[in-house]
Write an enzyme that holds these catalytic residues in place. Structure first.
Site: not given
Length: 284
Positions: A72, A200, A165, A169
């Site tokens: 992790d 994906t 998110y 980033k």
């Protein structure tokens, strides 16, 4: 087998998030050029499946190898162990790809789950920091190397309702520049990649078709979904001998979408939050 002559022959590379998607695609590209790749992820079963898929192809023709380590990236001792495992392969580490990341927050800013925000920030920023921290130690000890961090177009273009998110980033992008500035003296290069919408399993709900995909295409000059090979090609370049005077760069690989705007997810999220909710109105 003949001695490999590929660009990554005898080089060891650690790829976090290597069990699927972009990370797995990067691992495959490196293996095809002779690298000894250690893929890292939280799920041992997923990593085992990924390694089996790689073994079933002809990517080892250049003499590389693949190994796995369950870890992790938000756990510092796990990251240290993953780096040590990658070093064991050849006795040194030559490259690191920090690909592990994700998002648990997709909601109007007025309704964001704070705990999910913290987990997302921890995964994307702290996980990347720990990967660079311990990966760079091994690269410095080996006399230099290259680190590539996977960011997102959400860092350069606002993506409404993406919560933590894009914010996290953006933090990755700054971390890339900071690390590149500090580590250049030790011949360690650090660069980043901002993928656009890339095919994906995680985004199949979008890439399979519908209004969100249509909007992505309308805001993408090259008018197609990205493939993992598009990202892997640049990652391999940034890790390889052709880019030894490139550091501190964060490059969009997004079909040109950074020239326009982020996607419109309202067709999906209005069903959950309503039109007013998407503009910040709290439910009564």
């Amino acid at each position: 087998m003949e001695t490999p002559t590929a660009a990554f022959a005898d080089r060891s590379v650690l790829v976090t998030g290597g069990g699927s998607g972009i990370g797995l695609g990067i691992a495959r590209a490196l293996l095809a050029d002779g690298a000894h790749v250690t893929i890292c992820g939280r799920s041992a079963d997923r990593l085992s499946t990924a390694a089996e898929k790689l073994t079933a192809t002809d990517v080892f023709a250049a003499g590389g190898s693949v190994s796995t380590v369950a870890a992790d990236v938000t756990d510092e001792s796990d990251v240290e162990r993953a780096v040590a495992r990658a070093v064991e392969t050849t006795g040194r580490l030559d490259g690191v790809v920090a690909c592990a990341g994700g998002n648990e927050t997709m909601a109007p800013v007025t309704q964001l789950d704070t705990a999910a925000w913290r987990r997302t920030v921890d995964l994307n920023i702290t996980g990347t920091m720990l990967t660079i921290k311990h990966g760079a130690r091994a690269l410095v000890a080996a006399g230099g190397g290259s680190i590539v961090a996977i960011s997102s177009i959400a860092a350069s273009n606002t993506h409404r309702w993406f919560g933590a998110y894009g914010v996290s980033k953006s933090g990755v992008d700054h971390l890339v520049r900071l690390a590149a500035d500090e580590l250049g003296a030790s011949r360690v290069r650090v660069n980043g990649i901002r993928p656009g919408l890339t095919r994906t399993d995680l985004v199949a709900l979008i890439t399979d078709g519908g209004p969100v995909l249509d909007d992505y295409m309308a805001s993408t000059p090259l008018g197609r979904v990205g493939e993992v090979e598009d990202i892997a090609g640049l990652a391999k370049f940034l890790l390889g001998p052709e880019s030894t005077w490139i550091t501190g760069q964060v490059v969009n690989v997004d079909g040109g979408q950074m020239l326009r705007r982020g996607p419109d997810f309202s067709s999906m999220l209005e069903q959950v939050y309503g039109t007013d909710g998407l503009r910040g109105v709290m439910p009564r």
